[in-house]
Design a protein around this motif. Sequence first.
Motif, short mmCIF file in Angstrom:
data_model
loop_
_atom_site.label_atom_id
_atom_site.label_comp_id
_atom_site.label_asym_id
_atom_site.label_seq_id
_atom_site.Cartn_x
_atom_site.Cartn_y
_atom_site.Cartn_z
N GLN A 74 1.38 7.71 12.23
CA GLN A 74 0.81 6.94 11.12
C GLN A 74 1.90 6.56 10.11
O GLN A 74 1.94 5.42 9.63
CB GLN A 74 -0.29 7.74 10.42
CG GLN A 74 -0.93 6.97 9.26
CD GLN A 74 -1.94 7.82 8.50
OE1 GLN A 74 -1.93 9.05 8.60
NE2 GLN A 74 -2.81 7.16 7.75
N GLU A 82 2.95 2.74 9.18
CA GLU A 82 2.85 2.23 7.81
C GLU A 82 4.21 1.75 7.30
O GLU A 82 4.32 0.65 6.72
CB GLU A 82 2.31 3.31 6.89
CG GLU A 82 0.85 3.66 7.14
CD GLU A 82 0.36 4.81 6.28
OE1 GLU A 82 -0.87 5.04 6.23
OE2 GLU A 82 1.20 5.51 5.66
N SER A 83 5.25 2.54 7.47
CA SER A 83 6.57 2.20 6.92
C SER A 83 7.16 0.98 7.62
O SER A 83 7.71 0.08 6.96
CB SER A 83 7.52 3.39 7.00
OG SER A 83 7.66 3.85 8.33
N LYS A 98 0.83 -1.20 0.00
CA LYS A 98 0.00 0.00 0.00
C LYS A 98 0.86 1.26 0.00
O LYS A 98 1.87 1.32 0.71
CB LYS A 98 -0.92 0.00 1.22
CG LYS A 98 -1.99 -1.08 1.18
CD LYS A 98 -2.91 -0.99 2.39
CE LYS A 98 -4.00 -2.07 2.33
NZ LYS A 98 -4.90 -2.01 3.50
N LEU A 103 2.23 4.84 1.01
CA LEU A 103 2.23 5.60 2.26
C LEU A 103 1.26 6.78 2.13
O LEU A 103 1.19 7.42 1.08
CB LEU A 103 3.63 6.11 2.57
CG LEU A 103 4.71 5.05 2.80
CD1 LEU A 103 6.07 5.71 2.97
CD2 LEU A 103 4.38 4.19 4.01
N THR A 104 0.54 7.06 3.19
CA THR A 104 -0.51 8.09 3.14
C THR A 104 0.06 9.49 2.99
O THR A 104 -0.37 10.27 2.12
CB THR A 104 -1.38 8.02 4.41
OG1 THR A 104 -1.93 6.70 4.51
CG2 THR A 104 -2.50 9.04 4.37
#
Length: 473
Positions: A385, A389-390, A54, A56-57
């Motif tokens: 966040q 994620e990472s 996915k 990263l945001t």
Amino acid sequence: MAPKALDYESLNENVKKVQYAVRGELYLRASELQKEGKKIIFTNVGNPHALGQKPLTFPRQVVALCQAPFLLDDPNVGLLFPADAIARAKHYLSLTTGGLGIFLIHLSCAYSDSRGLPGVRKEVAEFIGRRDGYPSDPELIFLTDGASKGVMQILNCVIRGEGDGVLVPVPQYPLYSATISLLGGSLVPYYLEETANWGLDVNDLRQSVAQARSRGITVTELLTNLSCNVYCYQTEFLTLYYLQVRAMVIINPGNPTGQCLSVANLREILHFCYQENLVLLGDEVYQQNVYQDERPFISSRKVLMDMGLPFSKEIQLVSFHTVSKGYFGECGQRGGYFEMTNIPPKTVDEIYKIASISLSPNVPAQIFMGLMVNPLKPGDISYEQFVRESKGIIESLRRRARMMTDGFNSCRNVVCNFTEGAMYSFPQIRLPPKAIEAAKQAGKVPDVFYCLKLLEATGISTVPGSGFGQKEG
């Protein structure tokens, strides 16, 4: 009628020599099967998002605002985007010509300097300084459309003709063999030792160079404009010359072999380049992809600087990095950079001139690069966040590296070294005599035949070892 310029028979012979296995016969057959409705898993190239990683945001939020800067004027922008993403988008927009004034809406689509935005190059230099413990000069950093474009630019400067050789590790990423062929140079292979976890023996390097320099190459037409430092003997009908090895490539962590080079190994390589007067090309695009703790990634530049004089001022080094790998995995954005060490100013000017032919590297990718090298910090709104994620991505890749190795080694007639880094496993599969005979009957190299059968049966698209130049057995 004589052949037209773009008829196959009239094409540049170097174009026809190029082989690029990761998008070769297997990939084309997989694409055909996909069109026929078969589900295909493309493992032939490191393309993280295509395989479920996915994005990263935070980087996507920032680039979205840079691509649609009118959103920053919307009174509700704070409801959709966190304040740190808004601030970072304004920061990158301010780096483009004209700042954040009346032309804001257009600036994220404008050409940048041919080396890339100065502000992003400064961020890259600061990242390198933090990583290596030695300052980096933004003027010696060029942003590129992926690391591959940077590699091609530098090889274009190194290779003057067929008499120029480049040492390339085998198994190797076909970018190098393909580009060297396209530019009319000569690939000089040095073989990694599978039984020593794809280790590198400097004695093998010396042997590769000696063999290349002593190997006479015959060309059936006169060669002109050869540089005086390529030994040349001309007759009326042919030219004999000896290879001059001018550069060495290392891929760390390895592609496709997955090994991580130790500090001791890097020192040996740099000593070798010093002795042989070679420029070292350090492909370090997988530096975030490390799945063990015994050999963390150490950059070639750091080891070079640690070695001190005379090495730190004499050895020419070009290092490459990208946003395509690691936890960013933004392959399609095409963002990369190269940094030059001990390259003369006049040469840098020539490289700048060549980069200028393409006007500008793609600007959104430059912003992705800035976000990668200048990540969020503790206390930033989106920091937790981003870390979640990472870290989740790297931990998942670490688990899968172990699963792949254990899975291969549990199969009969298959052995595989542990994938220490990068994104690939490179197993050895011992094919039975009947399979080899069937491959010959089909007119295929045995490993290509096996990979085609695997594709037809499972939908998994791979690359045969021969596509990476691997020796038989």
